[in-house]
Design a protein around this motif. Structure first.
Motif, mmCIF file in Angstrom:
data_model
loop_
_atom_site.group_PDB
_atom_site.id
_atom_site.type_symbol
_atom_site.label_atom_id
_atom_site.label_comp_id
_atom_site.label_asym_id
_atom_site.label_seq_id
_atom_site.Cartn_x
_atom_site.Cartn_y
_atom_site.Cartn_z
ATOM 1 N N PHE A 326 -29.223 3.117 -63.813
ATOM 2 C CA PHE A 326 -28.427 3.650 -62.698
ATOM 3 C C PHE A 326 -27.157 4.337 -63.182
ATOM 4 C CE2 PHE A 326 -25.045 3.015 -59.534
ATOM 5 C CZ PHE A 326 -25.566 3.775 -58.500
ATOM 6 N N GLU A 327 -26.589 3.833 -64.305
ATOM 7 C CA GLU A 327 -25.328 4.398 -64.789
ATOM 8 C C GLU A 327 -25.486 5.819 -65.322
ATOM 9 O OE1 GLU A 327 -27.481 2.405 -68.103
ATOM 10 O OE2 GLU A 327 -26.956 1.898 -66.035
ATOM 11 N N LYS A 328 -26.712 6.299 -65.484
ATOM 12 C CA LYS A 328 -26.950 7.651 -66.005
ATOM 13 C C LYS A 328 -27.426 8.624 -64.930
ATOM 14 C CE LYS A 328 -28.213 5.923 -70.608
ATOM 15 N NZ LYS A 328 -29.269 5.912 -71.669
ATOM 16 N N THR A 329 -27.495 8.176 -63.692
ATOM 17 C CA THR A 329 -27.993 9.046 -62.626
ATOM 18 C C THR A 329 -26.976 10.118 -62.278
ATOM 19 O OG1 THR A 329 -27.139 7.552 -60.938
ATOM 20 C CG2 THR A 329 -29.409 7.221 -61.625
ATOM 21 N N THR A 330 -27.496 11.279 -61.906
ATOM 22 C CA THR A 330 -26.630 12.397 -61.478
ATOM 23 C C THR A 330 -27.038 12.926 -60.101
ATOM 24 O OG1 THR A 330 -28.087 13.966 -62.637
ATOM 25 C CG2 THR A 330 -26.161 13.135 -63.851
ATOM 26 N N ASN A 331 -28.092 12.382 -59.540
ATOM 27 C CA ASN A 331 -28.569 12.842 -58.245
ATOM 28 C C ASN A 331 -28.737 11.639 -57.296
ATOM 29 O OD1 ASN A 331 -28.909 15.485 -59.361
ATOM 30 N ND2 ASN A 331 -30.874 14.794 -60.227
ATOM 31 N N LEU A 332 -28.471 11.875 -56.016
ATOM 32 C CA LEU A 332 -28.659 10.844 -54.995
ATOM 33 C C LEU A 332 -29.611 11.382 -53.932
ATOM 34 C CD1 LEU A 332 -27.847 8.096 -53.671
ATOM 35 C CD2 LEU A 332 -26.100 9.388 -52.414
ATOM 36 N N VAL A 333 -30.661 10.616 -53.645
ATOM 37 C CA VAL A 333 -31.631 10.986 -52.619
ATOM 38 C C VAL A 333 -31.709 9.844 -51.610
ATOM 39 C CG1 VAL A 333 -34.049 11.499 -52.117
ATOM 40 C CG2 VAL A 333 -32.981 12.449 -54.167
ATOM 41 N N ALA A 334 -31.591 10.195 -50.348
ATOM 42 C CA ALA A 334 -31.705 9.194 -49.277
ATOM 43 C C ALA A 334 -32.487 9.817 -48.130
ATOM 44 C CB ALA A 334 -30.328 8.751 -48.803
ATOM 45 N N LYS A 335 -33.559 9.160 -47.733
ATOM 46 C CA LYS A 335 -34.407 9.685 -46.671
ATOM 47 C C LYS A 335 -34.650 8.616 -45.608
ATOM 48 C CE LYS A 335 -36.852 13.033 -49.604
ATOM 49 N NZ LYS A 335 -38.170 13.524 -50.056
ATOM 50 N N ASN A 336 -34.497 9.059 -44.355
ATOM 51 C CA ASN A 336 -34.807 8.196 -43.202
ATOM 52 C C ASN A 336 -34.033 6.876 -43.221
ATOM 53 O OD1 ASN A 336 -36.703 10.052 -42.147
ATOM 54 N ND2 ASN A 336 -38.233 9.297 -43.600
ATOM 55 N N VAL A 337 -32.832 6.911 -43.761
ATOM 56 C CA VAL A 337 -31.990 5.711 -43.690
ATOM 57 C C VAL A 337 -31.583 5.466 -42.249
ATOM 58 C CG1 VAL A 337 -29.780 4.712 -44.397
ATOM 59 C CG2 VAL A 337 -31.193 5.933 -46.063
ATOM 60 N N GLY A 338 -31.392 6.551 -41.492
ATOM 61 C CA GLY A 338 -31.087 6.420 -40.069
ATOM 62 C C GLY A 338 -29.603 6.575 -39.790
ATOM 63 N N ASN A 339 -29.297 7.056 -38.589
ATOM 64 C CA ASN A 339 -27.909 7.277 -38.212
ATOM 65 C C ASN A 339 -27.162 5.984 -37.913
ATOM 66 O OD1 ASN A 339 -28.023 10.098 -38.422
ATOM 67 N ND2 ASN A 339 -28.921 10.277 -36.374
ATOM 68 N N ASP A 340 -27.879 4.848 -37.860
ATOM 69 C CA ASP A 340 -27.205 3.577 -37.643
ATOM 70 C C ASP A 340 -26.690 2.995 -38.953
ATOM 71 O OD1 ASP A 340 -30.092 3.356 -38.090
ATOM 72 O OD2 ASP A 340 -29.684 1.208 -38.177
ATOM 73 N N ALA A 341 -26.896 3.723 -40.048
ATOM 74 C CA ALA A 341 -26.418 3.277 -41.359
ATOM 75 C C ALA A 341 -25.571 4.384 -41.988
ATOM 76 C CB ALA A 341 -27.589 2.920 -42.272
ATOM 77 N N ARG A 342 -24.758 4.007 -42.981
ATOM 78 C CA ARG A 342 -23.877 4.961 -43.639
ATOM 79 C C ARG A 342 -23.800 4.627 -45.122
ATOM 80 N NH1 ARG A 342 -19.433 8.204 -42.171
ATOM 81 N NH2 ARG A 342 -17.783 8.343 -43.730
ATOM 82 N N ILE A 343 -24.016 5.642 -45.964
ATOM 83 C CA ILE A 343 -23.904 5.464 -47.415
ATOM 84 C C ILE A 343 -22.526 5.931 -47.852
ATOM 85 C CG2 ILE A 343 -24.792 6.178 -49.661
ATOM 86 C CD1 ILE A 343 -27.524 6.560 -48.375
ATOM 87 N N GLU A 344 -21.800 5.055 -48.510
ATOM 88 C CA GLU A 344 -20.506 5.412 -49.082
ATOM 89 C C GLU A 344 -20.663 5.426 -50.606
ATOM 90 O OE1 GLU A 344 -17.680 2.611 -47.678
ATOM 91 O OE2 GLU A 344 -17.945 3.121 -45.560
ATOM 92 N N TYR A 345 -20.630 6.636 -51.183
ATOM 93 C CA TYR A 345 -20.786 6.749 -52.640
ATOM 94 C C TYR A 345 -19.408 7.017 -53.231
ATOM 95 C CZ TYR A 345 -22.982 7.751 -57.119
ATOM 96 O OH TYR A 345 -23.375 7.698 -58.447
ATOM 97 N N ILE A 346 -18.988 6.117 -54.140
ATOM 98 C CA ILE A 346 -17.659 6.201 -54.743
ATOM 99 C C ILE A 346 -17.826 6.338 -56.256
ATOM 100 C CG2 ILE A 346 -15.439 5.012 -55.022
ATOM 101 C CD1 ILE A 346 -16.232 3.399 -52.471
ATOM 102 N N VAL A 347 -17.292 7.420 -56.802
ATOM 103 C CA VAL A 347 -17.370 7.628 -58.256
ATOM 104 C C VAL A 347 -16.503 6.587 -58.952
ATOM 105 C CG1 VAL A 347 -16.917 9.226 -60.145
ATOM 106 C CG2 VAL A 347 -17.800 10.077 -57.953
#
Length: 538
Positions: A326-347
Motif C-alpha cells: 500500500f505504501e507504494k500506491t499512486t492511484n486510488l480507485v473507488a466504485k459504488n461506495v455510495g453517497n452515504d459514505a465518504r473517503i478522506e485521503y490524507i497524504v
C-alpha cells in the motif's frame, strides 16, 4: 274555538283573539300611563306592526296570544318607563350609561357574537370579523372555540333597552323612538353579503378537501418511488426510525380529520346553516386534528432524535489492516461506495487506514499493482450506518496520488505540493481538493459529478465535462475546457473560477475572453470571489 274581534294598530287593521286583545290593551295602557307622549306611543305602535309582520302576521291576519307575548317581550316591560321620559335600568343614577355585551342578531352572519362586539366597541362589524379571521389563523383555530363559548354565554339583544345598552346609548323614550325609526326598514345587505361569503367558503372548502384527498392518494403511490437512489418509504424509515409507523398513522388521522372538517364546513355553507351543533362539531374536529398533528410532529422529532442517538452509539473508529504494497500506491480507485459514505485521503508518511463507522460496514482496501481499490463487501441495505442515516468516513493515510478514479463516491483529497493530479469522476461522484498545491490538474467529470478545488492552489487546469457536471476552482494560471456541443435536457455543464491569470478561458479550442459565457450545454463564469457561489447574472 276562540272568539275573534277586529282592532287597528297604527291604522293597520287586524283580526285578534279576545285573550290576546286583552293582553295587548293592558300593555298599551301601561305604556300610556308611563310615557304620556302621543308621538312615542305612535312610534311604539308602528314598531308593533313591524314585529308582527316579521312573525308573518300581516294586515287582516289573526293575532294570537303567542304573537302578543313575543312582541311585548321584544319591546320590553312598560314598567321600566318613568313619567319624565327616562328609563331606569337596575337603578342606575340619572345621566349614567352602562354598556353591556350582547349578541347582535339583527346584523349577524352566524351567531351575532362579532356583530355584538362591534356594537359594544362602536366600530364597523367588518373590523371585528377581520380580526377574528386573523386570530383564527394565528391561534390555530382556538378562536373558533372562543366564538362558540361566547355564543353560549352571551345573550342576544332582543328588547330596545338591550340594544341601546349594547351600544352604550342612554335608554330613554327618545332613544327608543330613534331606534324604531332606524329599524323601520331592516338592512338586508349584511345577510346578502353573508350568503355570498358562505357560498364562497363552501366552494373553497370542497376544493381544499379534494386537494387533501388527492395529496393522500399521491402519497400512497409515492412511497415506492425512488429519489436519489432510494425509495421514499425507505428514506422516511431511515429518517424517522422506530417511530416511522406511528408518525405516518398520526399524520393520516390528522389528514382525515381535516377532510371531515372541510366537508362539514362545505355542508354548513351550502345549507346556510351554522347551528351551534355544527360549530361544536367543527371545534371538536379542529382540536382532534391539531392534537394528532402535534403528536405526529412530536413522534417524528423523537424518532429522529432516537435514531441519531443510536447512530452515535453504534459508530466507532476502528483500524483496517493495511494491505501489502500500500505504501507504494499512486492511484486510488473507488466504485459504488455510495453517497452515504465518504473517503478522506490524507497524504502522510505513515500509511494506515481507519474506519469511522459501524463495526459491520464491510469496507475493504486492496492493492492491485500501484492502485489501491476501496470497495464495500456488503449491499447498502445491510449497512448499519446507512440504516441509521449517518455517513461513514473511510480515512486513509498514504502516499501522494497521481490519479483519483471514483464512481458513485465522495472523496476528499488532502495533500502537499505535487506536480500533477488526474481526477476521474462518474455517476454523481464528488471530489474535493483541500489544502493542496498542484501545478497541473486534469479533470474528467461525467454523469452529474463535481470537482471542488477552491481552497487549493492550482496552476494549469484541463477539464473535460459531460452531462450536468460542475467544476469550481480559485485563482488558476490557465483554464482549458472540453465539453460536448450537444446535451440532454437539464444536462448543462458548469465551470466557475475566481480568476484566470491568462485573462481568458479556452473552451473547445476557442478563447473566451468575456468573464461570463453561456450556451445550450455550458456555463462559464470567471472573475471575482462571488463567482464561485453566485449565479450567471450576479
Amino acid at each position: 274555538m276562540k272568539d275573534i274581534t277586529r282592532i287597528h294598530i297604527a291604522k293597520v287593521a287586524y283580526e285578534i283573539e279576545l285573550p290576546a286583545k286583552k293582553k295587548l290593551e293592558a300593555y298599551i295602557a301601561s305604556l300610556e300611563a308611563y310615557a304620556q307622549d302621543a308621538d312615542v306611543l305612535e312610534d311604539i305602535e308602528i314598531r308593533i306592526t313591524e314585529l308582527l309582520q316579521e312573525r308573518g302576521v300581516k294586515q287582516n291576519d289573526v293575532i294570537a296570544s303567542a304573537d302578543v307575548a313575543a312582541v311585548t317581550k321584544q319591546l320590553g316591560d312598560p314598567k321600566e318607563f318613568m313619567t319624565d321620559g327616562d328609563v331606569v335600568v337596575d337603578e342606575i343614577p340619572t345621566g349614567e350609561t352602562r354598556k353591556k355585551l350582547y349578541r347582535n342578531t339583527d346584523t349577524a352572519l352566524v351567531g351575532g357574537v362579532l356583530s355584538g362586539a362591534a356594537s359594544y366597541l362602536g366600530v364597523n362589524p367588518i373590523w371585528t370579523r377581520l380580526a377574528f379571521v386573523v386570530l383564527t389563523f394565528f391561534s390555530f383555530g382556538l378562536a373558533l372555540l372562543a366564538y362558540v363559548v361566547f355564543w353560549f354565554i352571551v345573550p342576544p339583544a332582543r328588547t330596545a333597552a338591550e340594544k341601546l345598552s349594547m351600544a352604550g346609548k342612554p335608554v330613554t323614550l327618545a332613544s327608543i323612538r330613534q331606534l324604531n325609526k332606524e329599524e323601520v326598514l331592516p338592512n338586508t345587505t349584511p345577510r346578502a353579503i353573508g350568503r355570498i361569503a358562505t357560498i364562497l367558503l363552501g366552494l373553497g372548502s370542497i376544493l381544499a378537501a379534494i386537494g387533501v384527498i388527492a395529496a393522500g392518494i399521491y402519497s400512497l403511490f409515492a412511497i415506492d418511488q425512488v429519489v436519489d437512489g432510494r425509495p421514499v418509504g425507505e428514506y422516511l424509515a431511515n429518517t424517522l426510525g422506530s417511530n416511522y409507523g406511528l408518525t405516518i398513522a398520526l399524520g393520516a388521522v390528522a389528514a382525515a380529520t381535516l377532510v371531515i372538517f372541510l366537508v362539514l364546513v362545505t355542508y354548513a355553507a351550502f345549507k346556510q346553516n351554522f347551528s351551534k351543533r355544527i360549530w361544536i362539531t367543527g371545534v371538536a374536529l379542529i382540536i382532534v386534528g391539531l392534537t394528532t398533528f402535534g403528536a405526529a410532529v412530536g413522534s417524528a422529532a423523537y424518532g429522529s432524535y432516537d435514531l441519531s442517538e443510536r447512530a452515535a452509539q453504534s459508530v466507532v473508529t476502528t483500524s483496517i489492516k493495511t494491505p501489502a504494497g500500500f505504501e507504494k500506491t499512486t492511484n486510488l480507485v473507488a466504485k459504488n461506495v455510495g453517497n452515504d459514505a465518504r473517503i478522506e485521503y490524507i497524504v502522510a508518511a505513515n500509511p494506515r487506514i481507519e474506519l469511522v463507522s459501524s463495526l459491520n460496514d464491510g469496507v475493504s482496501v486492496n492493492v492491485e499493482g500501484d492502485t489501491a481499490v476501496v470497495q464495500y463487501t456488503k449491499d447498502t441495505s445491510e449497512r448499519t450506518t446507512f440504516r441509521y442515516g449517518m455517513q461513514t468516513h473511510i480515512r486513509i493515510y498514504g502516499p501522494a496520488l497521481k490519479t483519483i478514479d471514483v464512481e458513485s463516491t465522495n472523496v476528499q483529497y488532502q495533500g502537499a505540493a505535487q506536480d500533477m493530479l488526474n481526477v476521474i469522476a462518474k455517476r454523481s461522484s464528488n471530489v474535493e481538493l483541500d489544502t493542496s498545491r498542484v501545478e497541473t490538474l486534469n479533470v474528467n467529470l461525467a454523469d452529474s459529478s463535481s470537482f471542488d478545488g477552491q481552497s487549493s492552489t492550482i496552476g494549469t487546469v484541463s477539464a473535460e465535462l459531460s452531462q450536468a457536471s460542475q467544476i469550481r476552482v480559485g485563482t488558476v494560471a490557465s483554464l482549458m475546457i472540453k465539453a460536448p456541443a450537444t446535451c440532454g435536457v437539464d444536462a448543462t455543464n458548469e465551470v466557475r473560477a475566481v480568476k484566470v491569470n491568462e485573462g481568458f478561458v479556452t473552451y473547445n479550442g476557442v478563447k473566451i475572453i468575456n468573464t461570463q459565457y453561456e450556451d445550450s450545454c455550458m456555463v462559464i463564469l470567471s472573475g471575482g470571489d462571488d463567482v464561485v457561489d453566485g449565479g450567471l447574472n450576479d
